[in-house]
Design a protein around this motif. Structure first.
Motif, PDB file in Angstrom:
ATOM      1  N   ASN A  56      24.964   3.994  11.816  1.00  0.00           N
ATOM      2  CA  ASN A  56      26.307   4.180  11.291  1.00  0.00           C
ATOM      3  C   ASN A  56      27.291   4.659  12.339  1.00  0.00           C
ATOM      4  O   ASN A  56      28.475   4.807  12.048  1.00  0.00           O
ATOM      5  N   MET A 104      36.441  12.912  10.588  1.00  0.00           N
ATOM      6  CA  MET A 104      35.699  11.681  10.886  1.00  0.00           C
ATOM      7  C   MET A 104      35.006  11.792  12.239  1.00  0.00           C
ATOM      8  O   MET A 104      35.507  12.448  13.155  1.00  0.00           O
ATOM      9  N   HIS A 157      33.773   2.804   9.479  1.00  0.00           N
ATOM     10  CA  HIS A 157      34.543   2.304   8.339  1.00  0.00           C
ATOM     11  C   HIS A 157      35.420   1.112   8.709  1.00  0.00           C
ATOM     12  O   HIS A 157      35.935   0.416   7.830  1.00  0.00           O
ATOM     13  N   LEU A 158      35.577   0.856  10.005  1.00  0.00           N
ATOM     14  CA  LEU A 158      36.391  -0.282  10.464  1.00  0.00           C
ATOM     15  C   LEU A 158      35.519  -1.444  10.957  1.00  0.00           C
ATOM     16  O   LEU A 158      36.043  -2.446  11.416  1.00  0.00           O
ATOM     17  N   LYS A 159      34.216  -1.296  10.828  1.00  0.00           N
ATOM     18  CA  LYS A 159      33.295  -2.283  11.398  1.00  0.00           C
ATOM     19  C   LYS A 159      33.537  -3.686  10.855  1.00  0.00           C
ATOM     20  O   LYS A 159      33.401  -4.677  11.574  1.00  0.00           O
ATOM     21  N   LYS A 182      36.449  -4.676   9.309  1.00  0.00           N
ATOM     22  CA  LYS A 182      37.887  -4.936   9.162  1.00  0.00           C
ATOM     23  C   LYS A 182      38.427  -5.462  10.481  1.00  0.00           C
ATOM     24  O   LYS A 182      38.745  -4.689  11.384  1.00  0.00           O
TER      25      LYS A 182
END
Length: 335
Positions: A5, A56, A61-63, A65
């Protein structure tokens, strides 16, 4: 957080919104047949904004996008009403994130503070309505400005870990084991090289409820400065550490030479890294008896003159409190 992650490198295409067009409306009401222009302005297009978030630790979380698009501004209306602004798109990132122009590789901005915002794609301005173009010689202009197009940019987000101490060493030097002992972090540990493929962070609890952050980073190999092995992906993470802790195993063929290789890799990547405070920890010292330890101590004393070094063992848990004391004193010597 699991190793899979942790994402520290993302490329994104950003597109801001277009500005709304101005209105060319003419006022027409009962008993006012020639009311003149009353067209309002168009709204601003939405921005794409990068925002710092201290909670963060990864770009995971942008992987998925790859495209971020803000909405367009609304068109102007009658009675000089302004169109609605486009909705901004916020991209939250960890502190320590560097924003680069993907095409030029130039650094645009570094996000280092919580809630710090930076516009990476600015929304287009809305066009002006015809009410702005009324003159003494042109009482009823029937034209208005169109909205300005938004911006399209390709950006790269790179995370440089914000930690007080960065662990530097060859693969299998014992960095992950040390981190697991002095912090509550649980990095992957095994007896082979490159066990650590992603950086791990741990908080060291010190005396009187004080603490500092240590980063265990993938090991250096010779040629890392040229990108070999994990290369630059590793080296950029130590740029923000205020103190570098070099970990060299006691069973190394030549402790001094191993340190010099590590030092040279840092110098070739970024000479400014050598301006940081450096401390040397000789790990796995439980393998040494008192006589052998004294022999090693005498052989390296001249080469490490002026630098702090300490023998430690993560397994036997010897020298760890002294190491914490040295690190804490070093981190707070100017406070």
């Amino acid at each position: 957080m699991t190793e899979g992650n942790f994402v520290d490198y993302i490329k994104i295409h950003t597109q801001s919104g277009k500005g709304g067009k101005g209105s060319s409306h003419l006022r027409r009401e009962k008993y006012i047949p020639k009311g003149g222009p009353d067209g309002g302005d168009g709204g601003r297009g939405g921005h794409v904004i990068v925002k710092g978030n201290k909670e963060m630790w990864t770009l995971f979380h942008l992987k998925f996008k790859r495209h971020l698009r803000a909405t367009h501004g609304g068109d102007g209306g009658k009675q000089e009403s302004t169109g609605a602004d486009g909705q901004d798109v916020y991209v939250e990132v960890p502190l320590g994130t560097v924003i680069r122009d993907t095409n030029t590789n130039k650094i645009i901005k570094e996000i280092t503070e919580d809630k710090e915002e930076f516009i990476v794609a600015r929304g287009g301005k809305g066009g002006r309505g015809n009410v702005h173009f009324k003159t003494s010689t042109n009482q009823t202009p029937r034209y208005a400005q169109p909205g300005i197009e938004g911006e399209e940019n390709d950006i790269t987000l790179e995370l440089k870990i914000l930690a007080d101490v960065g662990l530097v060493g060859f693969p299998n030097a014992g960095k992950s084991t040390l981190l697991s002992v002095i912090t509550a972090a649980k990095p992957k540990i095994a007896d082979y090289e490159f066990t650590t493929l992603k950086p791990n962070l741990g908080i060291v609890k010190y005396r009187d409820f004080k603490s500092f952050v240590v980063a265990d980073i993938p090991g250096i190999i010779e040629g890392a400065a040229e990108g070999r092995g994990l290369g630059h992906r590793f080296l950029r993470h130590i740029e923000r550490n205020s103190t570098l802790l070099f970990l060299i195993p006691a069973d190394a063929d030549d402790i001094v030479k191993e340190y010099q290789i590590l030092e040279d890799e840092l110098r070739r990547y970024n000479p400014e890294l050598l301006d940081k405070d450096r401390i040397i920890a000789i790990s796995k010292s439980d393998m040494l008896d008192a006589e052998l330890k004294e022999e090693i101590n005498n052989s390296i004393k001249g080469d490490f003159q002026g630098m702090k070094y300490i023998f430690i063992s993560s397994v036997a848990q010897t020298g760890l409190q002294q190491l914490k004391d040295i690190l804490w004193e070093n981190l707070n010597k100017q406070v």
